[in-house]
Design an enzyme around this catalytic site. Structure first.
Site, PDB file in Angstrom:
ATOM      1  NE  ARG A  78      11.230 -11.445   0.004  1.00 49.27           N
ATOM      2  CZ  ARG A  78      10.964 -11.154   1.276  1.00 49.27           C
ATOM      3  NH1 ARG A  78      11.408 -11.943   2.239  1.00 49.27           N
ATOM      4  NH2 ARG A  78      10.280 -10.077   1.584  1.00 49.27           N
ATOM      5  CG  ASN A  91       1.436   5.751   3.972  1.00 53.62           C
ATOM      6  OD1 ASN A  91       2.344   6.408   3.447  1.00 53.62           O
ATOM      7  ND2 ASN A  91       0.209   6.208   4.102  1.00 53.62           N
ATOM      8  CD  GLU A 123       8.178 -11.527  -5.493  1.00 55.35           C
ATOM      9  OE1 GLU A 123       8.536 -12.463  -4.771  1.00 55.35           O
ATOM     10  OE2 GLU A 123       7.675 -11.687  -6.620  1.00 55.35           O
ATOM     11  CD  GLU A 164      -2.736  -1.192   2.509  1.00 52.13           C
ATOM     12  OE1 GLU A 164      -2.729  -0.201   3.264  1.00 52.13           O
ATOM     13  OE2 GLU A 164      -3.435  -2.190   2.686  1.00 52.13           O
TER      14      GLU A 164
HETATM   15  N1  COS Z   1       7.874 -16.778   8.207  1.00 48.67           N
HETATM   16  C1  COS Z   1       7.058 -16.961   9.270  1.00 48.67           C
HETATM   17  N2  COS Z   1       6.811 -15.993  10.166  1.00 48.67           N
HETATM   18  C2  COS Z   1       7.408 -14.816   9.983  1.00 48.67           C
HETATM   19  C3  COS Z   1       8.281 -14.560   8.909  1.00 48.67           C
HETATM   20  C4  COS Z   1       8.513 -15.613   8.008  1.00 48.67           C
HETATM   21  N3  COS Z   1       9.321 -15.480   6.967  1.00 48.67           N
HETATM   22  N4  COS Z   1       8.724 -13.293   9.004  1.00 48.67           N
HETATM   23  C5  COS Z   1       8.145 -12.780  10.106  1.00 48.67           C
HETATM   24  N5  COS Z   1       7.358 -13.687  10.684  1.00 48.67           N
HETATM   25  C6  COS Z   1       6.565 -13.539  11.891  1.00 48.67           C
HETATM   26  C7  COS Z   1       7.450 -13.209  13.095  1.00 48.67           C
HETATM   27  O1  COS Z   1       7.944 -14.379  13.710  1.00 48.67           O
HETATM   28  C8  COS Z   1       6.500 -12.446  13.975  1.00 48.67           C
HETATM   29  O2  COS Z   1       5.670 -13.345  14.664  1.00 48.67           O
HETATM   30  P1  COS Z   1       5.348 -13.141  16.226  1.00 48.67           P
HETATM   31  O3  COS Z   1       4.568 -11.856  16.287  1.00 48.67           O
HETATM   32  O4  COS Z   1       4.588 -14.347  16.581  1.00 48.67           O
HETATM   33  O5  COS Z   1       6.692 -13.020  16.892  1.00 48.67           O
HETATM   34  C9  COS Z   1       5.609 -11.712  13.007  1.00 48.67           C
HETATM   35  O6  COS Z   1       5.694 -12.434  11.771  1.00 48.67           O
HETATM   36  C10 COS Z   1       6.070 -10.279  12.797  1.00 48.67           C
HETATM   37  O7  COS Z   1       7.432 -10.363  12.437  1.00 48.67           O
HETATM   38  P2  COS Z   1       8.464  -9.153  12.584  1.00 48.67           P
HETATM   39  O8  COS Z   1       8.281  -8.512  13.924  1.00 48.67           O
HETATM   40  O9  COS Z   1       9.822  -9.633  12.189  1.00 48.67           O
HETATM   41  O10 COS Z   1       7.855  -8.189  11.476  1.00 48.67           O
HETATM   42  P3  COS Z   1       8.351  -6.827  10.922  1.00 48.67           P
HETATM   43  O11 COS Z   1       7.161  -5.984  10.736  1.00 48.67           O
HETATM   44  O12 COS Z   1       9.516  -6.319  11.692  1.00 48.67           O
HETATM   45  O13 COS Z   1       8.804  -7.186   9.409  1.00 48.67           O
HETATM   46  C11 COS Z   1      10.102  -7.854   7.572  1.00 48.67           C
HETATM   47  C12 COS Z   1       9.712  -8.071   9.070  1.00 48.67           C
HETATM   48  C13 COS Z   1      10.850  -6.566   7.347  1.00 48.67           C
HETATM   49  C14 COS Z   1      10.980  -9.032   7.242  1.00 48.67           C
HETATM   50  C15 COS Z   1       8.827  -7.904   6.719  1.00 48.67           C
HETATM   51  O14 COS Z   1       7.988  -6.806   6.979  1.00 48.67           O
HETATM   52  C16 COS Z   1       9.126  -7.916   5.234  1.00 48.67           C
HETATM   53  O15 COS Z   1       9.491  -8.966   4.670  1.00 48.67           O
HETATM   54  N6  COS Z   1       8.970  -6.775   4.571  1.00 48.67           N
HETATM   55  C17 COS Z   1       9.129  -6.663   3.163  1.00 48.67           C
HETATM   56  C18 COS Z   1       7.828  -6.938   2.540  1.00 48.67           C
HETATM   57  C19 COS Z   1       7.967  -7.008   1.087  1.00 48.67           C
HETATM   58  O16 COS Z   1       8.592  -7.895   0.553  1.00 48.67           O
HETATM   59  N7  COS Z   1       7.329  -6.047   0.439  1.00 48.67           N
HETATM   60  C20 COS Z   1       7.314  -6.032  -0.971  1.00 48.67           C
HETATM   61  C21 COS Z   1       5.936  -6.045  -1.470  1.00 48.67           C
HETATM   62  S1  COS Z   1       5.183  -7.550  -1.502  1.00 48.67           S
HETATM   63  S2  COS Z   1       5.320  -8.065  -3.367  1.00 48.67           S
END
Ligand code: COS
Length: 385
Positions: free
Chosen positions: A242, A128, A363, A126
């Site tokens: 990915r 943001n 991604e 989105e």
């Molecule tokens: N598999 C399973 N669970 C996962 C995971 C994974 N790969 N990554 C995170 N989680 C879980 C965590 O364990 C956590 O669970 P709990 O709340 O039970 O502890 C929860 O999800 C939140 O994780 P976290 O606190 O690490 O989340 P963040 O918001 O800090 O984000 C990143 C982590 C940055 C890795 C994530 O937001 C991300 O991948 N961002 C990029 C997104 C992306 O690719 N955007 C492009 C557009 S999509 S085409």
């Protein structure tokens, strides 16, 4: 290098290569110039059974795995990353259903996806919420037997071209990432419309649009898995897809190498082909070595995933990071090897360089991949203590 592919994998590679050479190469410059979605090519890929490569046979696909999908993505990317983005985003959008859908949901949607009759798009990002995926604002409120969706998804690949959408929305705003859920939404649902089509630097054959939900009511049955699973479904989907972006990187890098050698062999300067100069040879040698290292990583991670590796989040992020940084470097070097000609639209490498840039961004940016990798390394050490 010989990657010891099976006869079947070689057949898939040759099939994808044939489609790429016959259908994509002749029109890629025009698709790029006109910002045009390759509807006919997507149909041809459906007819060649490439759309259903990774879908289980019981749902009408070929039942192949990650490595086969990577091989096909690589071949298509060698010809055009715009087309391969439309192809790979179809897999990205399908993963939530494949990984978490019920048998009923799979029976309803996968056969049409497998034949290429209906394309899929994945809606997470989105305005943001890009790197900060848990910052989404789109909501889904249960009202009787329906969820009511409100919000706007941005930069959605296959946007207006798809017919099936896997969407992540908040069912409980107060719970943060644990308040997100995933849904299937079909094109034509009242309250679901499209916003602007983006005008991009590269991958211009792919369609990137906004999805707008305004009191869009979908049946309760369209929830994927359970409420609250949306963020995990999105992360697991990205873990699975990915590696495919890595394969795109390998493909475009190899395509650029092939083009630049072809050109340099025929380019005479100081009375000899420029390939006879060591300065050029060393650039070419580095380009191929780096691409081979990227390919080896992508294939080995794909093989591990196919052999049942449970946690491949770090490995998949590493493959994406390394192969796409390599693609950016190698395509830039290909332009350099070709000099002024490389910079001209008459040759495909300037497009390859523009196309490669997105691979470091979508991604999950390569900075986010480094976060994923480092956090997993640190967690592993904590577990060992
Ligand atoms: N598999 C399973 N669970 C996962 C995971 C994974 N790969 N990554 C995170 N989680 C879980 C965590 O364990 C956590 O669970 P709990 O709340 O039970 O502890 C929860 O999800 C939140 O994780 P976290 O606190 O690490 O989340 P963040 O918001 O800090 O984000 C990143 C982590 C940055 C890795 C994530 O937001 C991300 O991948 N961002 C990029 C997104 C992306 O690719 N955007 C492009 C557009 S999509 S085409």
């Amino acid at each position: 290098m010989d990657y010891m592919l099976t006869e079947e994998q070689i057949m898939i590679r040759d099939l994808a290569r044939q489609v790429a050479e016959e259908k994509i190469v002749p029109v890629r410059a025009e698709l790029d110039e006109q910002n045009k979605f390759p509807t006919d090519i997507m149909k041809a890929m459906g007819q060649a059974d490439l759309m259903g490569l990774f879908i289980p046979e019981e749902y009408g696909g070929l039942g192949k795995k990650v490595l086969e999908l990577c091989i096909a993505v690589e071949e298509i990317s060698k010809a055009c990353v715009g087309v391969s983005t439309s192809y790979a985003a179809n897999a990205l959008g399908t993963y939530p259903l494949l990984l978490y859908g019920t048998d009923e949901q799979k029976k309803k949607y996968l056969p049409d996806i497998a034949t290429g009759k209906r394309l899929v798009a994945f809606g997470l990002t989105e305005a943001n919420a890009g790197s900060d995926a848990s910052g989404i604002q789109t909501t889904a409120k249960l009202d009787g037997n329906e969820y009511v969706l409100n919000g706007t998804k941005q930069w959605i690949t296959n946007g207006i071209e798809a017919e099936i959408y896997t969407i992540v929305a908040l069912t409980n705003r107060s719970k943060g990432p644990r308040g997100a859920s995933a849904f299937v939404v079909e094109k034509g649902t009242p309250g679901f419309t499209f916003g602007k089509k983006e005008n991009k630097m590269g991958i211009r054959a792919s369609s990137t649009t906004e999805l707008i939900f305004s009191d869009c009511r979908i049946p309760k049955e369209n929830l994927i898995a359970k409420e609250g699973m949306g963020f995990i479904i999105a992360m697991k989907t990205l873990d699975s897809s990915r590696i495919g972006v890595g394969a795109q990187g390998v493909g475009v890098a190899q395509g650029a190498i092939d083009e630049s050698i072809r050109f340099a062999k025929g380019r005479i300067q100081f009375g000899q082909p420029v390939t006879s100069f060591q300065a050029v040879q060393h650039i070419l040698a580095d380009m191929q070595t780096q691409t081979e290292a990227a390919r080896a990583l992508v294939y080995s991670v794909a093989r591990a995933m196919d052999s049942g590796a449970k946690d491949f989040s770090r490995a998949s992020a590493m493959a994406k990071l390394f192969a796409t940084d390599t693609a950016m470097k190698v395509t830039t070097d290909a332009v350099q090897v070709m000099g002024g000609s490389g910079y001209m639209k008459e040759y495909p490498v300037e497009k390859m360089m523009r196309d490669a840039k997105i691979l470091q961004i979508y991604e999950g940016t390569n900075q986010i991949q480094r976060n994923v990798i480092a956090l997993d390394m640190i967690r592993e050490v904590s577990r060992q203590k």
